[in-house]
Design a protein around this motif. Structure first.
Motif, PDB file in Angstrom:
ATOM      1  N   VAL A  27       0.839  -1.203   0.000  1.00  0.00           N
ATOM      2  CA  VAL A  27       0.000   0.000   0.000  1.00  0.00           C
ATOM      3  C   VAL A  27       0.871   1.249   0.000  1.00  0.00           C
ATOM      4  O   VAL A  27       0.594   2.220  -0.722  1.00  0.00           O
ATOM      5  CB  VAL A  27      -0.948  -0.002   1.223  1.00  0.00           C
ATOM      6  N   LYS A  28       1.953   1.229   0.780  1.00  0.00           N
ATOM      7  CA  LYS A  28       2.838   2.396   0.835  1.00  0.00           C
ATOM      8  C   LYS A  28       3.498   2.631  -0.525  1.00  0.00           C
ATOM      9  O   LYS A  28       3.630   3.784  -0.974  1.00  0.00           O
ATOM     10  CB  LYS A  28       3.894   2.191   1.910  1.00  0.00           C
ATOM     11  N   ALA A  29       3.893   1.544  -1.190  1.00  0.00           N
ATOM     12  CA  ALA A  29       4.485   1.682  -2.522  1.00  0.00           C
ATOM     13  C   ALA A  29       3.476   2.266  -3.501  1.00  0.00           C
ATOM     14  O   ALA A  29       3.810   3.113  -4.341  1.00  0.00           O
ATOM     15  CB  ALA A  29       4.976   0.316  -3.016  1.00  0.00           C
ATOM     16  N   ALA A  30       2.203   1.809  -3.416  1.00  0.00           N
ATOM     17  CA  ALA A  30       1.157   2.327  -4.293  1.00  0.00           C
ATOM     18  C   ALA A  30       0.885   3.800  -4.000  1.00  0.00           C
ATOM     19  O   ALA A  30       0.637   4.599  -4.921  1.00  0.00           O
ATOM     20  CB  ALA A  30      -0.119   1.504  -4.123  1.00  0.00           C
ATOM     21  N   LEU A  31       0.945   4.185  -2.735  1.00  0.00           N
ATOM     22  CA  LEU A  31       0.737   5.586  -2.355  1.00  0.00           C
ATOM     23  C   LEU A  31       1.857   6.466  -2.915  1.00  0.00           C
ATOM     24  O   LEU A  31       1.602   7.543  -3.478  1.00  0.00           O
ATOM     25  CB  LEU A  31       0.673   5.707  -0.835  1.00  0.00           C
ATOM     26  N   LEU A  32       3.098   6.008  -2.793  1.00  0.00           N
ATOM     27  CA  LEU A  32       4.229   6.764  -3.329  1.00  0.00           C
ATOM     28  C   LEU A  32       4.137   6.897  -4.852  1.00  0.00           C
ATOM     29  O   LEU A  32       4.427   7.960  -5.410  1.00  0.00           O
ATOM     30  CB  LEU A  32       5.540   6.086  -2.928  1.00  0.00           C
ATOM     31  N   GLN A  33       3.711   5.809  -5.499  1.00  0.00           N
ATOM     32  CA  GLN A  33       3.557   5.828  -6.954  1.00  0.00           C
ATOM     33  C   GLN A  33       2.483   6.829  -7.370  1.00  0.00           C
ATOM     34  O   GLN A  33       2.667   7.598  -8.328  1.00  0.00           O
ATOM     35  CB  GLN A  33       3.204   4.427  -7.452  1.00  0.00           C
ATOM     36  N   TYR A  34       1.361   6.825  -6.650  1.00  0.00           N
ATOM     37  CA  TYR A  34       0.279   7.764  -6.950  1.00  0.00           C
ATOM     38  C   TYR A  34       0.784   9.202  -6.820  1.00  0.00           C
ATOM     39  O   TYR A  34       0.518  10.047  -7.680  1.00  0.00           O
ATOM     40  CB  TYR A  34      -0.896   7.529  -6.006  1.00  0.00           C
ATOM     41  N   ASN A  35       1.502   9.476  -5.754  1.00  0.00           N
ATOM     42  CA  ASN A  35       1.983  10.841  -5.520  1.00  0.00           C
ATOM     43  C   ASN A  35       3.032  11.262  -6.552  1.00  0.00           C
ATOM     44  O   ASN A  35       3.115  12.446  -6.919  1.00  0.00           O
ATOM     45  CB  ASN A  35       2.550  10.964  -4.107  1.00  0.00           C
ATOM     46  N   ARG A  36       3.837  10.310  -7.029  1.00  0.00           N
ATOM     47  CA  ARG A  36       4.797  10.639  -8.097  1.00  0.00           C
ATOM     48  C   ARG A  36       4.081  10.993  -9.386  1.00  0.00           C
ATOM     49  O   ARG A  36       4.511  11.868 -10.130  1.00  0.00           O
ATOM     50  CB  ARG A  36       5.744   9.451  -8.323  1.00  0.00           C
ATOM     51  N   GLU A  37       2.972  10.292  -9.646  1.00  0.00           N
ATOM     52  CA  GLU A  37       2.204  10.546 -10.867  1.00  0.00           C
ATOM     53  C   GLU A  37       1.352  11.807 -10.751  1.00  0.00           C
ATOM     54  O   GLU A  37       0.849  12.304 -11.763  1.00  0.00           O
ATOM     55  CB  GLU A  37       1.317   9.342 -11.169  1.00  0.00           C
ATOM     56  N   HIS A  38       1.142  12.289  -9.512  1.00  0.00           N
ATOM     57  CA  HIS A  38       0.356  13.513  -9.291  1.00  0.00           C
ATOM     58  C   HIS A  38       1.159  14.452  -8.384  1.00  0.00           C
ATOM     59  O   HIS A  38       0.789  14.701  -7.222  1.00  0.00           O
ATOM     60  CB  HIS A  38      -0.993  13.177  -8.640  1.00  0.00           C
ATOM     61  N   PRO A  39       2.280  14.983  -8.905  1.00  0.00           N
ATOM     62  CA  PRO A  39       3.200  15.775  -8.061  1.00  0.00           C
ATOM     63  C   PRO A  39       2.569  17.008  -7.430  1.00  0.00           C
ATOM     64  O   PRO A  39       2.991  17.446  -6.366  1.00  0.00           O
ATOM     65  CB  PRO A  39       4.316  16.163  -9.037  1.00  0.00           C
ATOM     66  N   ASN A  40       1.571  17.552  -8.077  1.00  0.00           N
ATOM     67  CA  ASN A  40       0.924  18.754  -7.534  1.00  0.00           C
ATOM     68  C   ASN A  40      -0.398  18.454  -6.829  1.00  0.00           C
ATOM     69  O   ASN A  40      -1.068  19.381  -6.366  1.00  0.00           O
ATOM     70  CB  ASN A  40       0.686  19.764  -8.655  1.00  0.00           C
ATOM     71  N   ASP A  41      -0.750  17.196  -6.779  1.00  0.00           N
ATOM     72  CA  ASP A  41      -2.030  16.822  -6.173  1.00  0.00           C
ATOM     73  C   ASP A  41      -1.900  15.444  -5.512  1.00  0.00           C
ATOM     74  O   ASP A  41      -2.414  14.450  -6.012  1.00  0.00           O
ATOM     75  CB  ASP A  41      -3.132  16.800  -7.243  1.00  0.00           C
ATOM     76  N   PRO A  42      -1.198  15.356  -4.370  1.00  0.00           N
ATOM     77  CA  PRO A  42      -1.015  14.069  -3.696  1.00  0.00           C
ATOM     78  C   PRO A  42      -2.350  13.512  -3.202  1.00  0.00           C
ATOM     79  O   PRO A  42      -3.344  14.239  -3.110  1.00  0.00           O
ATOM     80  CB  PRO A  42      -0.093  14.412  -2.526  1.00  0.00           C
ATOM     81  N   LEU A  43      -2.357  12.224  -2.900  1.00  0.00           N
ATOM     82  CA  LEU A  43      -3.585  11.575  -2.423  1.00  0.00           C
ATOM     83  C   LEU A  43      -4.041  12.233  -1.128  1.00  0.00           C
ATOM     84  O   LEU A  43      -3.253  12.400  -0.186  1.00  0.00           O
ATOM     85  CB  LEU A  43      -3.352  10.082  -2.199  1.00  0.00           C
TER      86      LEU A  43
END
Length: 245
Positions: free
Chosen positions: A214-230
């Protein structure tokens, strides 16, 4: 004359003691015939916890007062009606109240409620308020005047064991964050190691490994949305960025 007065006083005292003891025995007898809800006064069940299930038996735990007996006793329940402080929103086709049982020799038992999943539970919760009612086995059922509020839904709800899961997934909870976790792990609920008997359980090592996913998926999401983290989309932390330990 003085002796007669003394005798009358002694007789009156004896009668008073006899009446007092008789009343005490009556109270003790009534206490032995009581039953009450044992734990919390409310709970919510979600069909999301058991994907594909359309009918569920929910058990409410009850406790008796006084001595146990050597035979099985029945426990009766009913819907709380005509009380503006307790509003029922559940419809009759969504639940069925069944007769409960206190086994022989036991001080506690369970009362089942049959819950039926309906399409509108996918976006709403429905409530039924339940009371214990007297019967031959328990003439003083519900002597403490407590009701049990049962909510039923097919929506995601906060897991009862989030206090334990928070060590792995963070203290802040929201339905949107919980849904993200379940989607990443492809499960309908998180099988915590101390789950009830019969439920699926993960070991602590499995839980740590899945928290890592889950932490890896969260980091991946935030990398793909640098200006809009989860962020949490609902609840007390709506708008806050999701953080994991």
């Amino acid at each position: 004359m003085k002796q007669m007065i003394i005798r009358l006083m002694i007789a009156a005292l004896a009668i008073s003691l006899w009446v007092s003891c008789d009343q005490e025995k009556t109270i003790m007898y009534r206490q032995e015939a009581g039953v009450r809800f044992m734990y919390q006064a409310e709970d919510e069940y979600s069909f999301v916890d058991n994907y594909g299930e359309t009918v569920h038996l929910y058990y409410i735990t009850v406790a008796t007062t006084g001595d146990s007996v050597d035979y099985e006793r029945k426990v009766s329940i009913a819907v709380v009606e005509n009380d503006t402080n307790y509003v029922n929103t559940a419809r009759p086709e969504q639940y069925k109240l069944l007769e409960g049982v206190v086994p022989a020799g036991s001080f506690s038992g369970e009362v089942p409620v049959e819950i039926h999943c309906t399409p509108d539970m996918s976006d709403s919760s429905f409530v039924v308020n339940i009371k214990l009612v007297p019967n031959e086995d328990f003439p003083l059922a519900g002597f403490d005047n407590r009701y049990f509020e049962l909510s039923m839904t097919n929506q995601l709800v906060k897991p009862k064991n989030w206090g334990n899961l928070a060590f792995y997934f963070g203290q802040q909870f929201s339905i949107s964050w919980y849904r993200f976790i379940l989607n990443v792990l492809n499960v309908s609920y998180i099988p915590y190691p101390s789950a009830q008997e019969g439920d699926e359980k993960w070991s602590y090592n499995q839980l740590l490994a899945n928290a890592g996913k889950v932490k890896a998926a969260l980091l991946q999401y935030n990398r793909e949305h640098p200006n809009d983290p989860l962020r949490h989309e609902d609840g007390d932390y709506a708008g806050d960025e999701v953080k994991m330990p």
